[in-house]
Enzyme design. Sequence first.
Site, mmCIF file in Angstrom:
data_model
loop_
_atom_site.group_PDB
_atom_site.id
_atom_site.type_symbol
_atom_site.label_atom_id
_atom_site.label_comp_id
_atom_site.label_asym_id
_atom_site.label_seq_id
_atom_site.Cartn_x
_atom_site.Cartn_y
_atom_site.Cartn_z
ATOM 1 N N THR A 195 45.534 57.063 14.265
ATOM 2 C CA THR A 195 46.269 56.768 15.492
ATOM 3 C C THR A 195 45.328 56.629 16.689
ATOM 4 O O THR A 195 44.237 57.204 16.701
ATOM 5 C CB THR A 195 47.350 57.840 15.777
ATOM 6 O OG1 THR A 195 48.061 57.476 16.949
ATOM 7 C CG2 THR A 195 46.761 59.220 15.958
ATOM 8 N N ARG A 196 45.772 55.827 17.676
ATOM 9 C CA ARG A 196 45.049 55.729 18.954
ATOM 10 C C ARG A 196 46.017 56.000 20.093
ATOM 11 O O ARG A 196 45.729 55.693 21.240
ATOM 12 C CB ARG A 196 44.378 54.358 19.120
ATOM 13 C CG ARG A 196 45.192 53.167 18.680
ATOM 14 C CD ARG A 196 44.604 51.870 19.151
ATOM 15 N NE ARG A 196 45.225 51.478 20.392
ATOM 16 C CZ ARG A 196 46.323 50.729 20.486
ATOM 17 N NH1 ARG A 196 46.938 50.276 19.389
ATOM 18 N NH2 ARG A 196 46.826 50.424 21.649
ATOM 19 N N HIS A 200 54.324 61.596 18.860
ATOM 20 C CA HIS A 200 55.605 62.179 19.259
ATOM 21 C C HIS A 200 56.357 62.620 18.003
ATOM 22 O O HIS A 200 55.800 62.623 16.909
ATOM 23 C CB HIS A 200 56.396 61.156 20.081
ATOM 24 C CG HIS A 200 55.666 60.719 21.314
ATOM 25 N ND1 HIS A 200 55.374 61.582 22.348
ATOM 26 C CD2 HIS A 200 55.129 59.519 21.668
ATOM 27 C CE1 HIS A 200 54.711 60.933 23.288
ATOM 28 N NE2 HIS A 200 54.539 59.690 22.897
ATOM 29 N N HIS A 203 56.315 60.283 14.854
ATOM 30 C CA HIS A 203 55.065 60.291 14.059
ATOM 31 C C HIS A 203 54.975 61.571 13.240
ATOM 32 O O HIS A 203 54.540 61.564 12.092
ATOM 33 C CB HIS A 203 53.839 60.198 14.979
ATOM 34 C CG HIS A 203 53.907 59.062 15.938
ATOM 35 N ND1 HIS A 203 54.270 59.224 17.255
ATOM 36 C CD2 HIS A 203 53.701 57.735 15.762
ATOM 37 C CE1 HIS A 203 54.271 58.054 17.856
ATOM 38 N NE2 HIS A 203 53.939 57.125 16.974
ATOM 39 N N GLY A 288 50.855 51.329 9.290
ATOM 40 C CA GLY A 288 52.067 51.048 10.065
ATOM 41 C C GLY A 288 52.381 49.575 10.169
ATOM 42 O O GLY A 288 51.631 48.721 9.714
ATOM 43 N N ARG A 289 53.541 49.327 10.765
ATOM 44 C CA ARG A 289 53.885 47.973 11.184
ATOM 45 C C ARG A 289 52.879 47.613 12.279
ATOM 46 O O ARG A 289 52.539 48.476 13.106
ATOM 47 C CB ARG A 289 55.310 48.053 11.770
ATOM 48 C CG ARG A 289 55.994 46.739 11.981
ATOM 49 C CD ARG A 289 57.397 47.021 12.521
ATOM 50 N NE ARG A 289 58.156 45.778 12.599
ATOM 51 C CZ ARG A 289 58.125 44.969 13.639
ATOM 52 N NH1 ARG A 289 57.403 45.277 14.701
ATOM 53 N NH2 ARG A 289 58.823 43.867 13.625
ATOM 54 N N ASP A 290 52.341 46.399 12.272
ATOM 55 C CA ASP A 290 51.358 45.987 13.289
ATOM 56 C C ASP A 290 50.159 46.922 13.372
ATOM 57 O O ASP A 290 49.663 47.209 14.463
ATOM 58 C CB ASP A 290 52.003 45.944 14.687
ATOM 59 C CG ASP A 290 52.969 44.794 14.822
ATOM 60 O OD1 ASP A 290 52.683 43.732 14.269
ATOM 61 O OD2 ASP A 290 54.014 44.981 15.480
ATOM 62 N N HIS A 291 49.693 47.413 12.241
ATOM 63 C CA HIS A 291 48.564 48.352 12.236
ATOM 64 C C HIS A 291 47.358 47.726 12.960
ATOM 65 O O HIS A 291 46.954 46.621 12.654
ATOM 66 C CB HIS A 291 48.199 48.693 10.791
ATOM 67 C CG HIS A 291 47.215 49.795 10.659
ATOM 68 N ND1 HIS A 291 47.570 51.086 10.326
ATOM 69 C CD2 HIS A 291 45.876 49.824 10.842
ATOM 70 C CE1 HIS A 291 46.494 51.843 10.287
ATOM 71 N NE2 HIS A 291 45.443 51.102 10.601
ATOM 72 N N ARG A 447 26.359 39.901 50.024
ATOM 73 C CA ARG A 447 27.793 40.177 50.254
ATOM 74 C C ARG A 447 28.434 40.673 48.958
ATOM 75 O O ARG A 447 29.278 41.569 48.976
ATOM 76 C CB ARG A 447 28.507 38.906 50.738
ATOM 77 C CG ARG A 447 28.146 38.483 52.176
ATOM 78 C CD ARG A 447 28.938 37.233 52.509
ATOM 79 N NE ARG A 447 28.470 36.499 53.658
ATOM 80 C CZ ARG A 447 29.035 36.543 54.873
ATOM 81 N NH1 ARG A 447 30.051 37.333 55.109
ATOM 82 N NH2 ARG A 447 28.572 35.802 55.857
ATOM 83 N N ALA A 474 34.900 40.245 52.586
ATOM 84 C CA ALA A 474 35.020 39.940 51.150
ATOM 85 C C ALA A 474 35.386 38.467 50.938
ATOM 86 O O ALA A 474 36.484 38.147 50.487
ATOM 87 C CB ALA A 474 36.035 40.857 50.487
HETATM 88 S S1 PPS Z 1 31.101 40.928 53.767
HETATM 89 O O1 PPS Z 1 30.947 39.460 53.721
HETATM 90 O O2 PPS Z 1 32.397 41.322 53.290
HETATM 91 O O3 PPS Z 1 29.999 41.602 53.083
HETATM 92 O O4 PPS Z 1 31.013 41.297 55.316
HETATM 93 P P1 PPS Z 1 31.331 42.732 55.963
HETATM 94 O O5 PPS Z 1 30.584 43.795 55.286
HETATM 95 O O6 PPS Z 1 32.787 42.903 56.075
HETATM 96 O O7 PPS Z 1 30.710 42.599 57.374
HETATM 97 C C1 PPS Z 1 31.302 41.842 58.301
HETATM 98 C C2 PPS Z 1 30.939 42.313 59.693
HETATM 99 O O8 PPS Z 1 29.585 42.031 59.963
HETATM 100 C C3 PPS Z 1 29.449 41.317 61.199
HETATM 101 N N1 PPS Z 1 28.655 40.127 60.875
HETATM 102 C C4 PPS Z 1 29.012 39.046 60.148
HETATM 103 N N2 PPS Z 1 30.186 38.671 59.586
HETATM 104 C C5 PPS Z 1 30.232 37.514 58.897
HETATM 105 N N3 PPS Z 1 29.174 36.690 58.758
HETATM 106 C C6 PPS Z 1 27.982 37.013 59.303
HETATM 107 N N4 PPS Z 1 26.929 36.208 59.145
HETATM 108 C C7 PPS Z 1 27.869 38.226 60.032
HETATM 109 N N5 PPS Z 1 26.864 38.840 60.685
HETATM 110 C C8 PPS Z 1 27.347 39.995 61.180
HETATM 111 C C9 PPS Z 1 30.825 41.088 61.741
HETATM 112 O O9 PPS Z 1 30.958 41.934 62.837
HETATM 113 C C10 PPS Z 1 31.792 41.558 60.672
HETATM 114 O O10 PPS Z 1 32.724 42.520 61.116
HETATM 115 P P2 PPS Z 1 34.302 42.244 61.256
HETATM 116 O O11 PPS Z 1 34.871 43.610 61.423
HETATM 117 O O12 PPS Z 1 34.780 41.563 60.024
HETATM 118 O O13 PPS Z 1 34.423 41.404 62.470
#
Ligand code: PPS
Length: 584
Positions: A195-196, A200, A203, A288-291, A447, A474
Amino acid sequence: MTLVKPHGGTLVNGYAGHNASELKTIAAVHSKTVTLTRKQLCDVEMILNGAFSPLTTFMNEADYTSVLHDMRLSDGTVWPMPICLDVSEEFAASIEMGERIALRDHEGLLIGLLQVDEKFKADKAREAELVFGTTSTAHPAVAAMQEEGAVYLSGELLGVDAPAHYDFAHIRRTPAEVRAEFEEKGWSDVVAFQTRNPMHRAHFELTKRAMEEDGLNLLVHPVVGVTKPGDIDYFTRTRCYEHVMENYPEGEAMLSLLPLAMRMGGPREALWHAIIRKNYGCNHFIVGRDHAGPGKDENGQDFYGPYDAQDLVREYAEEIGVTMVPFQEMLYVPSEHAYIPRDEVGERESENISGTAFRKMLAEGAHVPEWFSFPEVLKELRKTMKPLHERGFTVFFTGLSGSGKSTVANALLNKFMEMGGRSVTLLDGDIVRTHLSSELGFSKEHREINITRIGFVASEITKAGGIALCAPIAPYASTRATVRDMISSVGGFLEVHISTPLEVCEQRDRKGLYAKARAGIIKNFTGISDPYEAPKNPELAIDTSGLQPDEAADKIIAELKCMGYILGGEGAECSPEEQASQQA
Ligand code: PPS
């Protein structure tokens, strides 16, 4: 009264016949190292302790090809699963024939030495097709294969140290130890239960029935090596098994842990499981079924028929000397207060709770009926699988600079603090760049490193039951997807796209950065001279142009209520996706 002989006739002992301390010296001075993956470490452990008898090492090309096509080693012995040591092409190219390479665990412990006498290219497509019947990466083993090395190594394998296990030492036994214990107890006809999942009452009843009907002793033999992604961790499961064992007649059943890396290979895997249990001294095996089923493919179809595994093991049962005991699906019949096999239930009313329904009950903290499981098992599971409103989660903001991420995250932080109950951590872009990523710039590579670090910290906070609020730009979808995967496996994840348009952000220009970017003083500025890939399916998109931070934070809280991570969402109008996340 003797136990069934090991597969191939002799139980392999990969630690015998050589001096381990001499090998350690050779390895330290002369050998290149392969750091074993979790799967490889399990495979080496099972080769060296005899669980994979008659294998004494990783397969050479002749055995590999023969196993793929005929489910037999090249000497004709039945063996359905390739057991190969994969390495990268570069590493393989650096190895001379006859060279001894050190196989180490991730802490550097020397597990064994392999004297390489063969290296050959893995034929992954053919391997996937012949062994798993598919090349679809929806199959976990096929997906895993894509990450593995392209070349397989073989040669004489000498065991040095068995992999270290610090948990459940009292129920971790090698095949030789299990056999010795069976002999001491005077057992000769033993049925193994693989079993993984947690056990209950159903079983318990089916294993008890197998024991009673054929006068067998029972080895409960759960897998604690590598199982299917998303399975309940083996620590929790093992505590559950220990409780279940108390219900068997005294001295008739035994629990032992199996450090196997499963492949979820359905029929072939079932036959492999039966052979492994034979090596542990069992001459009966419950299928079992679907072992060992891998779940569904991308079209929602099962990879294997429900009884394919039973059929295959039955076909080879006589040759391998293990009797296949078909798993009887047991249903609870309230009028009898008893579990009865499905085909004997007849017209009587019966009850069952599916795995998905059971998980939902735990997620909601709902009552689980006494007939379904043992109170001690439920208590263990509830400790680990807390209801959603007690689990950790991450709110991951993404959006342009000046879009309002930090402001909304701050409002949310304060609202969570007001609610109390969970610890809250704000990983704002600027905070992170001061304390965690001060050496990083704004190239794509930097980044990505920055966001992955945030994801790692947030996943640790989430795993510990806290709330992580992340507010970086991001800009890249793939990095956000990585973070989502990291966190979703340990708790809740809510992506909030602060979708305030660039014109508004630029107009606000609180830090004066847009002006600098337009003037070319700041290079690679997101939205101006660097890309921003807007999320396609965030849980929420909020444009702060016409919204107060307070209102934005309330929207997020409403969403979290719908998802079940905050209490109070009952009766709220939640989308089907939100309701689905409650069943996670
Ligand atoms: S990332 O791309 O997610 O790694 O960026 P992050 O760590 O959120 O950093 C963004 C903040 O760094 C300042 N900053 C810049 N942002 C975007 N591009 C460049 N080249 C850059 N240089 C400095 C900026 O104040 C960002 O802050 P926020 O709070 O987003 O305004």
